[in-house]
Design an enzyme around this catalytic site. Structure first.
Site, short mmCIF file in Angstrom:
data_model
loop_
_atom_site.label_atom_id
_atom_site.label_comp_id
_atom_site.label_asym_id
_atom_site.label_seq_id
_atom_site.Cartn_x
_atom_site.Cartn_y
_atom_site.Cartn_z
N ASN A 137 -10.69 0.31 39.31
CA ASN A 137 -9.74 0.55 38.21
C ASN A 137 -9.20 1.98 38.25
O ASN A 137 -9.92 2.91 38.52
CB ASN A 137 -10.45 0.26 36.88
CG ASN A 137 -9.68 0.75 35.66
OD1 ASN A 137 -10.15 1.60 34.93
ND2 ASN A 137 -8.49 0.22 35.45
N GLY A 138 -7.90 2.07 37.94
CA GLY A 138 -7.27 3.38 37.77
C GLY A 138 -5.94 3.48 38.47
O GLY A 138 -5.86 3.34 39.70
N PRO B 11 -9.97 -3.31 29.47
CA PRO B 11 -9.99 -3.19 28.01
C PRO B 11 -9.37 -1.87 27.54
O PRO B 11 -9.61 -0.84 28.15
CB PRO B 11 -11.49 -3.22 27.67
CG PRO B 11 -12.20 -2.87 28.92
CD PRO B 11 -11.32 -3.23 30.07
N MET B 12 -8.58 -1.93 26.47
CA MET B 12 -7.99 -0.71 25.91
C MET B 12 -8.00 -0.78 24.39
O MET B 12 -7.32 -1.64 23.81
CB MET B 12 -6.56 -0.53 26.42
CG MET B 12 -6.48 -0.12 27.88
SD MET B 12 -4.79 0.06 28.43
CE MET B 12 -4.24 -1.63 28.38
N LYS C 77 -18.69 -1.21 32.31
CA LYS C 77 -17.51 -0.43 32.71
C LYS C 77 -17.90 1.03 32.69
O LYS C 77 -18.37 1.56 31.68
CB LYS C 77 -16.36 -0.70 31.74
CG LYS C 77 -15.12 0.10 32.08
CD LYS C 77 -13.91 -0.79 32.17
CE LYS C 77 -12.66 0.02 32.46
NZ LYS C 77 -12.41 1.06 31.47
N CYS D 228 -16.06 5.41 28.09
CA CYS D 228 -15.12 5.98 27.11
C CYS D 228 -15.32 7.49 26.95
O CYS D 228 -16.43 7.95 26.74
CB CYS D 228 -15.30 5.27 25.76
SG CYS D 228 -14.14 5.91 24.53
N GLN E 251 -16.43 -6.53 25.00
CA GLN E 251 -17.02 -5.23 25.36
C GLN E 251 -17.68 -4.59 24.16
O GLN E 251 -17.07 -4.46 23.09
CB GLN E 251 -15.97 -4.27 25.92
CG GLN E 251 -16.64 -3.00 26.44
CD GLN E 251 -15.67 -1.95 26.95
OE1 GLN E 251 -14.98 -1.31 26.15
NE2 GLN E 251 -15.63 -1.77 28.25
N GLY F 210 -4.92 -1.33 33.38
CA GLY F 210 -4.89 -0.96 31.97
C GLY F 210 -3.49 -0.63 31.52
O GLY F 210 -2.68 -1.52 31.19
N ARG F 211 -3.17 0.67 31.55
CA ARG F 211 -1.94 1.16 30.91
C ARG F 211 -0.65 0.48 31.38
O ARG F 211 0.27 0.31 30.59
CB ARG F 211 -1.85 2.68 31.10
CG ARG F 211 -2.90 3.42 30.29
CD ARG F 211 -3.07 4.84 30.74
NE ARG F 211 -3.61 4.91 32.10
CZ ARG F 211 -3.74 6.02 32.80
NH1 ARG F 211 -3.36 7.16 32.27
NH2 ARG F 211 -4.25 6.00 34.02
C1 LIG Z 1 -5.45 3.79 24.96
C2 LIG Z 1 -6.59 3.44 25.86
C3 LIG Z 1 -7.70 2.81 25.31
C4 LIG Z 1 -8.78 2.49 26.14
N1 LIG Z 1 -9.85 1.82 25.60
C5 LIG Z 1 -10.86 1.42 26.41
C6 LIG Z 1 -11.91 0.61 25.90
O1 LIG Z 1 -11.93 0.21 24.73
N2 LIG Z 1 -12.91 0.27 26.76
C7 LIG Z 1 -12.91 0.67 28.07
O2 LIG Z 1 -13.84 0.35 28.81
N3 LIG Z 1 -11.92 1.42 28.57
C8 LIG Z 1 -10.89 1.79 27.79
N4 LIG Z 1 -9.84 2.48 28.32
C9 LIG Z 1 -9.83 2.77 29.75
C10 LIG Z 1 -9.08 1.69 30.54
O3 LIG Z 1 -9.78 0.47 30.50
C11 LIG Z 1 -8.90 2.10 32.01
O4 LIG Z 1 -10.17 2.35 32.54
C12 LIG Z 1 -8.04 3.34 32.18
O5 LIG Z 1 -6.89 3.29 31.37
C13 LIG Z 1 -7.63 3.52 33.64
O6 LIG Z 1 -6.92 2.39 34.09
P1 LIG Z 1 -5.30 2.38 34.17
O7 LIG Z 1 -4.91 3.55 35.01
O8 LIG Z 1 -4.96 1.07 34.80
O9 LIG Z 1 -4.78 2.53 32.78
C14 LIG Z 1 -8.77 2.82 27.52
C15 LIG Z 1 -7.64 3.46 28.04
C16 LIG Z 1 -6.56 3.76 27.24
C17 LIG Z 1 -5.37 4.44 27.85
#
Ligand SMILES: Cc1cc2nc3c(=O)[nH]c(=O)nc-3n(C[C@H](O)[C@H](O)[C@H](O)COP(=O)(O)O)c2cc1C
Length: 308
Positions: A198-199, A16-17, A139, A100, A70, A222-223
């Site tokens: 994740n990450g 989720p983002m 999460k 978060c 979420q 995510g990203r």
């Molecule tokens: C712009 C942005 C918004 C995010 N919003 C949420 C969110 O609403 N809920 C959540 O659990 N994690 C949120 N995250 C975290 C991501 O779910 C993820 O844990 C994090 O980006 C690491 O994964 P990645 O390296 O694949 O991006 C957010 C991350 C980014 C960059």
């Protein structure tokens, strides 16, 4: 992967983002093979107050075979009331945000701040599990300032969580450095519920590495999905043609069927920028694109970019 009685189609999920994983990006992620998608974080309090803005975030796609929402908050009773709200009836999974790092969330004692208070986290998960038969997932990160991921995950398991997703960073790291897969592995070894790692998964190598090091049940991206929802097909080796222009168009048009044009145009700017990364698009064209106010104008510029 099994979450409660639900079986996901595969083990590669969309993380989720906030501001990104709206219904259109989730639709595209599913279309390109993602096993599970979750809405961006939604305020549990906002649901209780029947906030229209909060309800906006609850649109789902017909491709979301399992629907996960979420929630964020910090009061067990508020989660309970939110979960019982009929607007959440269509969701199969309730995910709780304990990761978060955003200042406005932290200052309210929500998101990753809950990792400093395992007793409260326990109460939230426990009360949520009592409030619904649906699986409750969480999460989390590795910790707030110090790593307490293993103990915290065990606490969540004891409270009744059906799965946990672990982003391999502390809150204080924000998004800097690298996700620590060894630490996610320790969590995986410590609990009996499924763990989603994740990450920093961006390609085949990082995908293989996170799976190998963590031995997790699933992986969430995510990203790397922003501006490339096709990443799921790539990593799952699905033979699915990818037309970037048509994908961007589909994303816009799905949002335009739900939201007003101004909102869509503004919201999509940061995503379009990601789609254009790596393409040889002159800065002036990019700027032009980012200042346009209507879909017709945006589409014309995109058509010109992708025609060349
Ligand atoms: C712009 C942005 C918004 C995010 N919003 C949420 C969110 O609403 N809920 C959540 O659990 N994690 C949120 N995250 C975290 C991501 O779910 C993820 O844990 C994090 O980006 C690491 O994964 P990645 O390296 O694949 O991006 C957010 C991350 C980014 C960059």
């Amino acid at each position: 992967m099994k979450i409660g009685d639900l079986e996901t189609k595969n083990n590669l999920f969309l993380a989720p983002m906030a501001g990104y994983t709206d219904v259109a990006l989730r639709h595209l992620a599913k279309k390109f093979g993602a096993g599970l998608t979750t809405t961006e974080m939604v305020s549990a309090k906002g649901l209780i107050y029947d906030s229209e803005k909060t309800k906006w975030l609850l649109h789902t796609s017909c491709l979301e075979d399992i629907k996960s929402v979420q929630l964020f908050g910090n009061e067990p009773q508020v989660f309970v009331e939110a979960i019982k709200n009929p607007v959440l009836e269509k969701f199969d999974i309730i995910d709780i945000n304990m990761g978060c790092p955003a200042p406005k969330i932290i200052k309210n004692g929500e998101g990753s701040f809950l990792m400093t208070n395992p007793d409260l986290a326990y109460e939230i998960v426990k009360a949520s599990c009592v409030a619904t038969k649906r699986p409750i997932t969480v999460k989390m990160r590795l910790g707030y300032e110090t790593n307490n991921a293993v103990e915290f995950a065990k606490t969540l398991e004891k409270a009744g969580a059906s799965a946990i997703c672990v982003h391999g960073r502390l809150k204080t790291q924000g998004y800097s450095g690298f996700a620590d897969y060894e630490e996610i592995a320790k969590v995986k070894r410590a609990v009996n519920i499924p763990v989603i790692a994740n990450g920093d998964v961006v390609d085949e190598n990082s995908y293989k590495k996170i799976l190998q090091v963590t031995n997790a049940d699933a992986v969430a991206i995510g990203r790397a999905s922003i501006g490339n929802p096709h990443i799921f097909a790539e990593l799952l080796h699905l033979d699915m043609p990818y037309d970037k222009f048509e994908t961007i168009k589909e994303q816009y048009e799905m949002l335009l069927r739900i939201y007003d044009e101004h909102f869509v145009i503004t919201n999509m700017r940061k995503q379009v920028n990601q789609y254009l990364k790596g393409l040889n698009v002159p800065q002036t064209v990019k700027l032009d694109l980012l200042t346009k106010q209507t879909y017709t104008e945006v589409l014309e510029i995109l058509q010109n970019i992708f025609k060349e």
